[in-house]
Design a protein around this motif. Structure first.
Motif, PDB file in Angstrom:
ATOM      1  N   MET A   1      39.995  27.946 -43.527  1.00 16.33           N
ATOM      2  CA  MET A   1      38.895  28.122 -42.594  1.00 16.33           C
ATOM      3  C   MET A   1      39.185  27.405 -41.272  1.00 16.33           C
ATOM      4  SD  MET A   1      35.766  29.452 -42.660  1.00 16.33           S
ATOM      5  CE  MET A   1      34.233  29.321 -41.826  1.00 16.33           C
ATOM      6  N   ALA A   2      39.699  26.202 -41.344  1.00 13.21           N
ATOM      7  CA  ALA A   2      39.994  25.445 -40.131  1.00 13.21           C
ATOM      8  C   ALA A   2      41.054  26.141 -39.288  1.00 13.21           C
ATOM      9  CB  ALA A   2      40.445  24.039 -40.478  1.00 13.21           C
ATOM     10  N   ILE A   3      41.979  26.835 -39.946  1.00 14.74           N
ATOM     11  CA  ILE A   3      43.019  27.553 -39.205  1.00 14.74           C
ATOM     12  C   ILE A   3      42.396  28.662 -38.362  1.00 14.74           C
ATOM     13  CG2 ILE A   3      45.036  29.054 -39.419  1.00 14.74           C
ATOM     14  CD1 ILE A   3      45.835  27.372 -41.865  1.00 14.74           C
ATOM     15  N   ARG A   4      41.448  29.396 -38.902  1.00 17.95           N
ATOM     16  CA  ARG A   4      40.781  30.460 -38.149  1.00 17.95           C
ATOM     17  C   ARG A   4      40.064  29.912 -36.929  1.00 17.95           C
ATOM     18  NH1 ARG A   4      38.117  34.470 -42.601  1.00 17.95           N
ATOM     19  NH2 ARG A   4      40.067  35.504 -43.128  1.00 17.95           N
ATOM     20  N   VAL A   5      39.365  28.801 -37.093  1.00 16.74           N
ATOM     21  CA  VAL A   5      38.684  28.181 -35.963  1.00 16.74           C
ATOM     22  C   VAL A   5      39.706  27.801 -34.903  1.00 16.74           C
ATOM     23  CG1 VAL A   5      37.313  26.205 -35.218  1.00 16.74           C
ATOM     24  CG2 VAL A   5      36.733  27.395 -37.344  1.00 16.74           C
ATOM     25  N   LYS A   6      40.785  27.219 -35.340  1.00 10.81           N
ATOM     26  CA  LYS A   6      41.831  26.830 -34.405  1.00 10.81           C
ATOM     27  C   LYS A   6      42.418  28.059 -33.700  1.00 10.81           C
ATOM     28  CE  LYS A   6      45.849  23.890 -34.026  1.00 10.81           C
ATOM     29  NZ  LYS A   6      45.445  22.647 -33.413  1.00 10.81           N
ATOM     30  N   ASP A   7      42.642  29.146 -34.437  1.00 12.07           N
ATOM     31  CA  ASP A   7      43.156  30.372 -33.833  1.00 12.07           C
ATOM     32  C   ASP A   7      42.182  30.924 -32.795  1.00 12.07           C
ATOM     33  OD1 ASP A   7      45.504  30.324 -35.247  1.00 12.07           O
ATOM     34  OD2 ASP A   7      44.907  31.834 -36.712  1.00 12.07           O
ATOM     35  N   SER A   8      40.904  30.923 -33.116  1.00 15.85           N
ATOM     36  CA  SER A   8      39.921  31.450 -32.163  1.00 15.85           C
ATOM     37  C   SER A   8      39.820  30.533 -30.943  1.00 15.85           C
ATOM     38  CB  SER A   8      38.559  31.646 -32.823  1.00 15.85           C
ATOM     39  OG  SER A   8      38.007  30.409 -33.201  1.00 15.85           O
ATOM     40  N   ASP A   9      39.930  29.235 -31.160  1.00 13.07           N
ATOM     41  CA  ASP A   9      39.926  28.300 -30.038  1.00 13.07           C
ATOM     42  C   ASP A   9      41.154  28.518 -29.151  1.00 13.07           C
ATOM     43  OD1 ASP A   9      37.584  27.177 -30.969  1.00 13.07           O
ATOM     44  OD2 ASP A   9      38.552  25.382 -31.809  1.00 13.07           O
ATOM     45  N   ARG A  10      42.291  28.717 -29.798  1.00 13.01           N
ATOM     46  CA  ARG A  10      43.529  28.938 -29.054  1.00 13.01           C
ATOM     47  C   ARG A  10      43.438  30.241 -28.244  1.00 13.01           C
ATOM     48  NH1 ARG A  10      47.983  26.263 -30.374  1.00 13.01           N
ATOM     49  NH2 ARG A  10      46.463  24.644 -30.118  1.00 13.01           N
ATOM     50  N   ARG A  11      42.909  31.273 -28.869  1.00 12.44           N
ATOM     51  CA  ARG A  11      42.720  32.555 -28.175  1.00 12.44           C
ATOM     52  C   ARG A  11      41.814  32.370 -26.958  1.00 12.44           C
ATOM     53  NH1 ARG A  11      42.863  38.141 -28.710  1.00 12.44           N
ATOM     54  NH2 ARG A  11      40.991  39.218 -27.992  1.00 12.44           N
ATOM     55  N   ARG A  12      40.740  31.633 -27.139  1.00  7.07           N
ATOM     56  CA  ARG A  12      39.801  31.367 -26.034  1.00  7.07           C
ATOM     57  C   ARG A  12      40.510  30.647 -24.911  1.00  7.07           C
ATOM     58  NH1 ARG A  12      36.995  33.437 -23.317  1.00  7.07           N
ATOM     59  NH2 ARG A  12      36.417  34.523 -25.183  1.00  7.07           N
ATOM     60  N   GLU A  13      41.331  29.647 -25.229  1.00 10.20           N
ATOM     61  CA  GLU A  13      42.084  28.916 -24.207  1.00 10.20           C
ATOM     62  C   GLU A  13      42.989  29.859 -23.413  1.00 10.20           C
ATOM     63  OE1 GLU A  13      44.245  26.066 -26.523  1.00 10.20           O
ATOM     64  OE2 GLU A  13      42.545  24.698 -26.699  1.00 10.20           O
ATOM     65  N   ILE A  14      43.661  30.734 -24.122  1.00  8.10           N
ATOM     66  CA  ILE A  14      44.572  31.685 -23.463  1.00  8.10           C
ATOM     67  C   ILE A  14      43.787  32.648 -22.582  1.00  8.10           C
ATOM     68  CG2 ILE A  14      46.201  33.590 -23.846  1.00  8.10           C
ATOM     69  CD1 ILE A  14      47.034  32.061 -26.467  1.00  8.10           C
ATOM     70  N   LEU A  15      42.702  33.207 -23.086  1.00  8.11           N
ATOM     71  CA  LEU A  15      41.914  34.166 -22.301  1.00  8.11           C
ATOM     72  C   LEU A  15      41.312  33.516 -21.060  1.00  8.11           C
ATOM     73  CD1 LEU A  15      40.109  36.231 -25.093  1.00  8.11           C
ATOM     74  CD2 LEU A  15      42.176  36.825 -23.793  1.00  8.11           C
ATOM     75  N   ASP A  16      40.786  32.312 -21.210  1.00  6.73           N
ATOM     76  CA  ASP A  16      40.221  31.614 -20.051  1.00  6.73           C
ATOM     77  C   ASP A  16      41.291  31.311 -19.010  1.00  6.73           C
ATOM     78  OD1 ASP A  16      37.724  31.708 -21.276  1.00  6.73           O
ATOM     79  OD2 ASP A  16      37.757  29.600 -21.912  1.00  6.73           O
ATOM     80  N   ALA A  17      42.439  30.860 -19.471  1.00  8.23           N
ATOM     81  CA  ALA A  17      43.546  30.563 -18.558  1.00  8.23           C
ATOM     82  C   ALA A  17      44.038  31.840 -17.875  1.00  8.23           C
ATOM     83  CB  ALA A  17      44.686  29.892 -19.316  1.00  8.23           C
ATOM     84  N   ALA A  18      44.148  32.903 -18.639  1.00  5.34           N
ATOM     85  CA  ALA A  18      44.628  34.165 -18.085  1.00  5.34           C
ATOM     86  C   ALA A  18      43.656  34.710 -17.039  1.00  5.34           C
ATOM     87  CB  ALA A  18      44.834  35.186 -19.201  1.00  5.34           C
ATOM     88  N   LEU A  19      42.373  34.659 -17.305  1.00  3.63           N
ATOM     89  CA  LEU A  19      41.394  35.131 -16.325  1.00  3.63           C
ATOM     90  C   LEU A  19      41.534  34.345 -15.029  1.00  3.63           C
ATOM     91  CD1 LEU A  19      38.997  36.856 -15.456  1.00  3.63           C
ATOM     92  CD2 LEU A  19      37.491  35.171 -16.546  1.00  3.63           C
ATOM     93  N   ALA A  20      41.630  33.043 -15.134  1.00  6.53           N
ATOM     94  CA  ALA A  20      41.790  32.216 -13.933  1.00  6.53           C
ATOM     95  C   ALA A  20      43.058  32.607 -13.165  1.00  6.53           C
ATOM     96  CB  ALA A  20      41.832  30.735 -14.319  1.00  6.53           C
ATOM     97  N   CYS A  21      44.144  32.821 -13.862  1.00  2.67           N
ATOM     98  CA  CYS A  21      45.408  33.195 -13.211  1.00  2.67           C
ATOM     99  C   CYS A  21      45.343  34.582 -12.584  1.00  2.67           C
ATOM    100  CB  CYS A  21      46.563  33.128 -14.208  1.00  2.67           C
ATOM    101  SG  CYS A  21      46.994  31.460 -14.715  1.00  2.67           S
ATOM    102  N   PHE A  22      44.792  35.558 -13.315  1.00  2.00           N
ATOM    103  CA  PHE A  22      44.712  36.915 -12.776  1.00  2.00           C
ATOM    104  C   PHE A  22      43.858  36.958 -11.514  1.00  2.00           C
ATOM    105  CE2 PHE A  22      45.477  38.449 -17.329  1.00  2.00           C
ATOM    106  CZ  PHE A  22      46.818  38.719 -17.088  1.00  2.00           C
ATOM    107  N   LEU A  23      42.780  36.197 -11.486  1.00  2.00           N
ATOM    108  CA  LEU A  23      41.925  36.187 -10.302  1.00  2.00           C
ATOM    109  C   LEU A  23      42.552  35.408  -9.154  1.00  2.00           C
ATOM    110  CD1 LEU A  23      38.414  35.780 -11.939  1.00  2.00           C
ATOM    111  CD2 LEU A  23      39.405  37.844 -10.926  1.00  2.00           C
ATOM    112  N   LYS A  24      43.315  34.396  -9.470  1.00  4.96           N
ATOM    113  CA  LYS A  24      43.934  33.573  -8.425  1.00  4.96           C
ATOM    114  C   LYS A  24      45.196  34.220  -7.851  1.00  4.96           C
ATOM    115  CE  LYS A  24      45.700  28.911  -7.599  1.00  4.96           C
ATOM    116  NZ  LYS A  24      45.967  27.599  -8.213  1.00  4.96           N
ATOM    117  N   PHE A  25      46.067  34.731  -8.730  1.00  2.35           N
ATOM    118  CA  PHE A  25      47.362  35.241  -8.289  1.00  2.35           C
ATOM    119  C   PHE A  25      47.438  36.767  -8.251  1.00  2.35           C
ATOM    120  CE2 PHE A  25      48.556  31.321 -10.828  1.00  2.35           C
ATOM    121  CZ  PHE A  25      48.646  30.484  -9.736  1.00  2.35           C
ATOM    122  N   GLY A  26      46.499  37.439  -8.903  1.00  2.00           N
ATOM    123  CA  GLY A  26      46.577  38.883  -9.056  1.00  2.00           C
ATOM    124  C   GLY A  26      47.346  39.227 -10.317  1.00  2.00           C
TER     125      GLY A  26
END
Length: 162
Positions: A1-26
């Motif tokens: 169960m803890a692994i799934r939470v960690k995976d979803s947290d990791r996915r969230r980190e990547i998506l948030d970072a990617a959105l910031a990069c796509f908006l900043k750099f294109g």
């Protein structure tokens, strides 16, 4: 169960970072290294969750709009007046995302990339939008005219206040 939470947290980190990069750099100038650096992760760790930059871009777009769908369903199902529902839907699906992106340096390229890189995901969300409008208006022609009119307004890229 803890692994799934960690995976979803990791996915969230990547998506948030990617959105910031796509908006900043294109889209075209954002690299997986940019996303990894923004997320404070390694590139291989990103590859464990996403096939490539296109997959991340699609996931970002999908995530933004899927997160709005519970609110949309709630508005459509409410007993509010049609005008109130339409205003709420526009606030949720148009103004909110536009406010988030309108000040970004590369917002123009973001929309172009959406049409070119992830058209099927864009079409899916357009379909959800039109279905919500049809549910509020109760008929297809009026909903479609409203959608076209709003699309025309958005083409001019007005301020969020407009």
């Amino acid at each position: 169960m803890a692994i799934r939470v960690k995976d979803s947290d990791r996915r969230r980190e990547i998506l948030d970072a990617a959105l910031a990069c796509f908006l900043k750099f294109g889209y075209s100038k954002t690299s997986l290294d940019d996303i990894a650096k923004q997320a404070k992760l390694s590139r291989p760790l990103i590859y464990q969750r996403f096939k490539n930059k296109e997959a991340i871009f699609g996931a970002v777009y999908d995530d933004v709009f899927e997160s709005l769908m519970p609110q949309v369903r709630e508005v459509v199902a409410s007993k509010q007046a049609r005008k109130t529902k339409l205003m709420a839907l526009c606030e949720i699906m148009c103004i909110g995302p536009w406010e988030m992106m309108s000040e970004a340096p590369m917002v123009e390229e973001f929309y172009v990339a959406c049409e070119q890189v992830i058209p099927e995901i864009c079409e899916k969300h357009e379909k959800h939008w039109v279905e919500a409008l049809r549910a509020v208006f109760g008929d297809k022609p009026t909903a479609d005219v409203f959608d076209l009119a709003l699309g025309g307004l958005m083409t001019d890229k007005p301020s969020a206040a407009v």
